[in-house]
Write a protein that holds these residues in place. Sequence first.
Motif, PDB file in Angstrom:
ATOM      1  N   ASP A 149      14.644   0.467 -11.316  1.00  0.00           N
ATOM      2  CA  ASP A 149      14.784   1.917 -11.554  1.00  0.00           C
ATOM      3  C   ASP A 149      13.469   2.663 -11.295  1.00  0.00           C
ATOM      4  OD1 ASP A 149      17.429   1.441 -12.381  1.00  0.00           O
ATOM      5  OD2 ASP A 149      16.765   1.032 -14.434  1.00  0.00           O
ATOM      6  N   CYS A 150      12.851   2.348 -10.181  1.00  0.00           N
ATOM      7  CA  CYS A 150      11.600   3.021  -9.828  1.00  0.00           C
ATOM      8  C   CYS A 150      11.920   4.371  -9.183  1.00  0.00           C
ATOM      9  CB  CYS A 150      10.800   2.148  -8.860  1.00  0.00           C
ATOM     10  SG  CYS A 150       9.183   2.815  -8.439  1.00  0.00           S
ATOM     11  N   PRO A 151      11.390   5.502  -9.722  1.00  0.00           N
ATOM     12  CA  PRO A 151      11.727   6.821  -9.159  1.00  0.00           C
ATOM     13  C   PRO A 151      11.119   7.016  -7.768  1.00  0.00           C
ATOM     14  CG  PRO A 151      10.062   7.026 -10.866  1.00  0.00           C
ATOM     15  CD  PRO A 151      10.523   5.609 -10.902  1.00  0.00           C
ATOM     16  N   LEU A 152      11.743   7.881  -6.989  1.00  0.00           N
ATOM     17  CA  LEU A 152      11.283   8.137  -5.629  1.00  0.00           C
ATOM     18  C   LEU A 152       9.885   8.752  -5.623  1.00  0.00           C
ATOM     19  CD1 LEU A 152      11.845   8.208  -2.592  1.00  0.00           C
ATOM     20  CD2 LEU A 152      12.973  10.425  -2.922  1.00  0.00           C
ATOM     21  N   GLU A 153       9.582   9.580  -6.614  1.00  0.00           N
ATOM     22  CA  GLU A 153       8.268  10.223  -6.660  1.00  0.00           C
ATOM     23  C   GLU A 153       7.153   9.200  -6.751  1.00  0.00           C
ATOM     24  OE1 GLU A 153      10.801  10.929  -8.569  1.00  0.00           O
ATOM     25  OE2 GLU A 153      11.440  12.873  -7.740  1.00  0.00           O
ATOM     26  N   ARG A 154       7.381   8.134  -7.514  1.00  0.00           N
ATOM     27  CA  ARG A 154       6.378   7.090  -7.650  1.00  0.00           C
ATOM     28  C   ARG A 154       6.222   6.322  -6.344  1.00  0.00           C
ATOM     29  NH1 ARG A 154       6.730   2.233 -12.134  1.00  0.00           N
ATOM     30  NH2 ARG A 154       4.753   1.184 -11.589  1.00  0.00           N
ATOM     31  N   VAL A 155       7.318   6.124  -5.641  1.00  0.00           N
ATOM     32  CA  VAL A 155       7.272   5.450  -4.342  1.00  0.00           C
ATOM     33  C   VAL A 155       6.504   6.288  -3.331  1.00  0.00           C
ATOM     34  CG1 VAL A 155       8.677   4.605  -2.419  1.00  0.00           C
ATOM     35  CG2 VAL A 155       9.409   4.179  -4.768  1.00  0.00           C
ATOM     36  N   GLN A 156       6.757   7.594  -3.330  1.00  0.00           N
ATOM     37  CA  GLN A 156       6.077   8.479  -2.385  1.00  0.00           C
ATOM     38  C   GLN A 156       4.581   8.544  -2.662  1.00  0.00           C
ATOM     39  OE1 GLN A 156       8.345  12.073  -2.945  1.00  0.00           O
ATOM     40  NE2 GLN A 156       9.801  11.559  -1.307  1.00  0.00           N
ATOM     41  N   GLU A 157       4.197   8.562  -3.948  1.00  0.00           N
ATOM     42  CA  GLU A 157       2.780   8.606  -4.292  1.00  0.00           C
ATOM     43  C   GLU A 157       2.049   7.365  -3.800  1.00  0.00           C
ATOM     44  OE1 GLU A 157      -0.891   9.663  -5.613  1.00  0.00           O
ATOM     45  OE2 GLU A 157       0.902  10.905  -5.353  1.00  0.00           O
ATOM     46  N   ALA A 158       2.682   6.190  -3.974  1.00  0.00           N
ATOM     47  CA  ALA A 158       2.073   4.955  -3.482  1.00  0.00           C
ATOM     48  C   ALA A 158       1.979   4.967  -1.965  1.00  0.00           C
ATOM     49  CB  ALA A 158       2.894   3.754  -3.950  1.00  0.00           C
ATOM     50  N   ALA A 159       2.992   5.518  -1.292  1.00  0.00           N
ATOM     51  CA  ALA A 159       2.957   5.592   0.170  1.00  0.00           C
ATOM     52  C   ALA A 159       1.848   6.526   0.638  1.00  0.00           C
ATOM     53  CB  ALA A 159       4.313   6.061   0.693  1.00  0.00           C
ATOM     54  N   ARG A 160       1.597   7.625  -0.091  1.00  0.00           N
ATOM     55  CA  ARG A 160       0.515   8.542   0.292  1.00  0.00           C
ATOM     56  C   ARG A 160      -0.835   7.841   0.175  1.00  0.00           C
ATOM     57  NH1 ARG A 160       3.871  12.220  -2.638  1.00  0.00           N
ATOM     58  NH2 ARG A 160       4.727  13.835  -1.243  1.00  0.00           N
ATOM     59  N   ARG A 161      -1.027   7.105  -0.892  1.00  0.00           N
ATOM     60  CA  ARG A 161      -2.298   6.401  -1.090  1.00  0.00           C
ATOM     61  C   ARG A 161      -2.521   5.349  -0.006  1.00  0.00           C
ATOM     62  NH1 ARG A 161      -2.318   4.146  -7.014  1.00  0.00           N
ATOM     63  NH2 ARG A 161      -4.415   3.452  -6.324  1.00  0.00           N
ATOM     64  N   ALA A 208       1.289  -0.161   0.073  1.00  0.00           N
ATOM     65  CA  ALA A 208       1.954   0.710  -0.900  1.00  0.00           C
ATOM     66  C   ALA A 208       2.713  -0.103  -1.933  1.00  0.00           C
ATOM     67  CB  ALA A 208       2.908   1.659  -0.164  1.00  0.00           C
ATOM     68  N   ARG A 209       3.312  -1.201  -1.515  1.00  0.00           N
ATOM     69  CA  ARG A 209       4.047  -2.070  -2.446  1.00  0.00           C
ATOM     70  C   ARG A 209       3.111  -2.656  -3.497  1.00  0.00           C
ATOM     71  NH1 ARG A 209       7.375  -6.553   0.520  1.00  0.00           N
ATOM     72  NH2 ARG A 209       5.274  -7.262   1.050  1.00  0.00           N
ATOM     73  N   ALA A 210       1.851  -2.914  -3.122  1.00  0.00           N
ATOM     74  CA  ALA A 210       0.883  -3.426  -4.088  1.00  0.00           C
ATOM     75  C   ALA A 210       0.331  -2.310  -4.964  1.00  0.00           C
ATOM     76  CB  ALA A 210      -0.249  -4.143  -3.352  1.00  0.00           C
ATOM     77  N   LEU A 211       0.024  -1.140  -4.372  1.00  0.00           N
ATOM     78  CA  LEU A 211      -0.582  -0.053  -5.129  1.00  0.00           C
ATOM     79  C   LEU A 211       0.358   0.543  -6.152  1.00  0.00           C
ATOM     80  CD1 LEU A 211      -2.537   1.792  -2.276  1.00  0.00           C
ATOM     81  CD2 LEU A 211      -3.442   0.201  -3.986  1.00  0.00           C
ATOM     82  N   ARG A 246       2.165  -0.831  -8.204  1.00  0.00           N
ATOM     83  CA  ARG A 246       2.104  -1.584  -9.461  1.00  0.00           C
ATOM     84  C   ARG A 246       0.837  -1.303 -10.261  1.00  0.00           C
ATOM     85  NH1 ARG A 246       5.389  -3.890  -6.131  1.00  0.00           N
ATOM     86  NH2 ARG A 246       7.013  -5.348  -6.819  1.00  0.00           N
ATOM     87  N   GLU A 247      -0.117  -0.595  -9.632  1.00  0.00           N
ATOM     88  CA  GLU A 247      -1.390  -0.274 -10.271  1.00  0.00           C
ATOM     89  C   GLU A 247      -2.028  -1.532 -10.872  1.00  0.00           C
ATOM     90  OE1 GLU A 247      -0.644   2.847 -13.029  1.00  0.00           O
ATOM     91  OE2 GLU A 247      -0.178   4.319 -11.478  1.00  0.00           O
ATOM     92  N   PRO A 248      -2.282  -2.533 -10.057  1.00  0.00           N
ATOM     93  CA  PRO A 248      -2.815  -3.807 -10.570  1.00  0.00           C
ATOM     94  C   PRO A 248      -4.269  -3.681 -10.985  1.00  0.00           C
ATOM     95  CG  PRO A 248      -2.755  -3.847  -8.189  1.00  0.00           C
ATOM     96  CD  PRO A 248      -2.125  -2.543  -8.595  1.00  0.00           C
ATOM     97  N   GLN A 249      -4.667  -4.565 -11.884  1.00  0.00           N
ATOM     98  CA  GLN A 249      -6.062  -4.594 -12.305  1.00  0.00           C
ATOM     99  C   GLN A 249      -6.900  -5.431 -11.339  1.00  0.00           C
ATOM    100  OE1 GLN A 249      -7.158  -2.716 -14.765  1.00  0.00           O
ATOM    101  NE2 GLN A 249      -9.270  -3.294 -14.279  1.00  0.00           N
ATOM    102  N   SER A 284     -10.503   5.031  -5.490  1.00  0.00           N
ATOM    103  CA  SER A 284     -10.053   5.899  -6.588  1.00  0.00           C
ATOM    104  C   SER A 284      -9.792   5.129  -7.865  1.00  0.00           C
ATOM    105  CB  SER A 284      -8.783   6.648  -6.172  1.00  0.00           C
ATOM    106  OG  SER A 284      -7.715   5.722  -5.945  1.00  0.00           O
ATOM    107  N   CYS A 285      -9.904   3.825  -7.847  1.00  0.00           N
ATOM    108  CA  CYS A 285      -9.702   2.987  -9.040  1.00  0.00           C
ATOM    109  C   CYS A 285     -11.021   2.264  -9.322  1.00  0.00           C
ATOM    110  CB  CYS A 285      -8.575   1.987  -8.823  1.00  0.00           C
ATOM    111  SG  CYS A 285      -6.974   2.743  -8.441  1.00  0.00           S
ATOM    112  N   PRO A 286     -11.992   2.939  -9.952  1.00  0.00           N
ATOM    113  CA  PRO A 286     -13.333   2.346 -10.115  1.00  0.00           C
ATOM    114  C   PRO A 286     -13.360   1.113 -10.994  1.00  0.00           C
ATOM    115  CG  PRO A 286     -13.101   4.360 -11.412  1.00  0.00           C
ATOM    116  CD  PRO A 286     -11.876   4.274 -10.558  1.00  0.00           C
ATOM    117  N   SER A 287     -12.369   0.936 -11.889  1.00  0.00           N
ATOM    118  CA  SER A 287     -12.395  -0.217 -12.790  1.00  0.00           C
ATOM    119  C   SER A 287     -11.648  -1.419 -12.224  1.00  0.00           C
ATOM    120  CB  SER A 287     -11.776   0.156 -14.146  1.00  0.00           C
ATOM    121  OG  SER A 287     -10.407   0.522 -13.984  1.00  0.00           O
ATOM    122  N   GLN A 288     -11.118  -1.287 -11.045  1.00  0.00           N
ATOM    123  CA  GLN A 288     -10.293  -2.339 -10.461  1.00  0.00           C
ATOM    124  C   GLN A 288     -11.162  -3.436  -9.838  1.00  0.00           C
ATOM    125  OE1 GLN A 288      -7.891  -1.448  -6.829  1.00  0.00           O
ATOM    126  NE2 GLN A 288      -6.150  -1.734  -8.213  1.00  0.00           N
TER     127      GLN A 288
END
Length: 735
Positions: free
Chosen positions: A584-596, A632-635, A637-640, A665-669
């Motif tokens: 149930d992943c929303p489209l907005e979250r998919v689009q944001e990952a694709a932009r990144r 995008a598929r990896a981003l 998930r916002e992995p550490q 953009s993820c300085p702690s990663q």
Amino acid sequence: MECARIYAAATFLDLAVCSALHYGAALVLPPSNTPNSLTSLAQLWALAGLRWVLLRLLCALLPKAGNNAVLHRCMVAICLLGPVYESGLLFFLGNHPENWSGSLSSPGKTILATVATATACLFWEVNFPDTGEEVSKGSNGTEKKQKARELFMRVIRYSKADILFLSGAFVFLTFAVICEMFIPYYTGKVIDILGSHYQPSSFFAAIFYMGLFSMGSSLSAGLRGGLFMCSLSRLNKRLRVMLFQALVKQEIGFFEVTKTGDLTSRLSTDTTLMSQSVAMNVNILLRSMIKTVGILSLMVSLSWKLTLVTFIEAPLIAISQKLYNTSYEKLSKEVQDSIARANDVAGEGVAGIRTVRSFNSEQSEAHRYDDKLMDTHNLKTCRDTVRAVYLLARRLMSLGMQFLMLYYGRQLIKGGQMTTGNLVSFILYQEDLGSYVRTLVYIYSNMLNSVGAAAKVFDYLDRKPQVSTEGDLQPENLKGHVQFQGLTFTYPSRPDRPALQGLSLDLKPGQMTALVGPSGGGKSTCVSLLERFYEPQEGEILLDGQPLHQYQHKYLHRKVAMVGQEPVLFSGSIRENIAYGLLDCPLERVQEAARRANAHGFISQLEHGYDTDVGERGSLLSGGQKQRIAIARALIREPQVLILDEVTSCLDTESERMVQQALASCPSQTLLVIAHRLKTVEKADQIVVIDKGVVLEQGTHEELMSRKGSYYRLKERLFTEDAEGQADENEQPIQ
């Protein structure tokens, strides 16, 4: 063959002894016209004892026969047939022996009785061999039977979910069998009515009952088959899902040493055979057993004498069927394995079609596939020849039995012991009996075959992955500090070539570590161990001070994500591939990952946008597009901990810059990169040079260049960068 020769020797010996005794005694002691029953019976038993003694003496002279237990049992059965038969006639029916040598004393009857007895003994020895001989040869046979029973009961337990379907099928099975057994009986009734004084009421009653039983049999058989097939389909589906779930949980090394053809064969062929052991084989087995018992009882009620004659055929059918089943199933298994090998060759050719085309090997692959198919063809020809010979032998046995039965039935009709209609009914029953005996023997072997297929499936179902996934650690806050401590690892497929040798490495949060080195140095192995695709033989990997195996499997792979050098996409839409594994992943979250990942632009230009199908393994997209979708598929998930294995090799400069901005953009990663481009490597906080499974150097770009060591020589030899900052298309990657 040895067993058959022994029985033949016993048969000829007994015939010689009987003929000598019969004709010799007839010259000295003429038969009495009014024999005393007990006296004649005593003489019969005495004659049997004399025959046995003479046979033992003669067998002692035969090589390899003096101490043969099988031959001795056969001789006892042959000698006891006459007195036991006459004793049964006297005590149960009151019939006296015809003379001192019995009803079976004539040469024709003696031959018939001896052959029938020897055949029955042969049937017993083939199907129920001596347990003493089994023990002397070892306990393998007993263990196999015990294992087969255990496997079969386990398959039965998997069928508990279909208990309602199976219960209904067994009820209709009983109705169908009862109805079918009465059809030949009323057929004979109709013939008797037409052959004697015609009575319309009796005729129409017989026709009515015959039609009623026919309709009931057809209806019940149809319902029985439908319910059994429904339960078979449900069981097959459950088994395939269970097996697939068990397979995908295995470690990566398992798939390296196991052929894809074997796995697909287990999923398709063996699960089907396993399902048939309950839904189909038990159905046929019970039906045949019930019909065999019912038909025998009806045949005895029509003529017990003619029934005894038919017993000659049953052992012959069972013996020939068993021998045929053994040969046919062995050849069928070889055919199945040959087909699997042919499928492997075809699958390899299709999967590597680019390599085949580039090396102009189309004809070579076709010849290779043709060779495998020719092997399959030869095995099929041999299998079908065995079947043709068996069918011919079975037909000849059936014709001989019909001739004998008709001849003896005619004698019974002339003596007033049977009617013509009863003989017709008996013949119909006898034909059915032969088919059911063959079915019983075949189904028994087929059930063992299905149990063998079940054993292969259970081997995979019970297999525990060598890389454990039973951890339960799920901390709310994960820093992402990774430590490689003294790792030594060897791939299962290359046990003599260590990939890592005491490697130690530290990946700190908020830093990018780049692994560089020549191909085969161990960089991708580090990534595979961090992803827990394998388990190191020595050493361990710590995540925030805790061993990786203590973390919960789903949690670990949500916090540690990887993008491979050759990303794999699955058939489906782009949205489904980016949100792969997320519910149930929303489209907005998919689009944001694709932009990144700089993928939103080209996705929006597609006709169906995020609903565009990527094709099989992403074949409808270019290499750069597939890599951006994989990023995008990896981003999403916002992995550490993020692992990038040569992911920018197919990206243009702009896409690479935007991906690097997204990562920044993820300085702690914690970021682990395997790259061959100088621009990517020189920006790393830590560069580690690995070769032959050991760390040669580590530090920043400036520190390593100033040392002029392994990194310096590697840069001079392999790294290239043009004036515009674009990677040359012919650049040699470091893998």
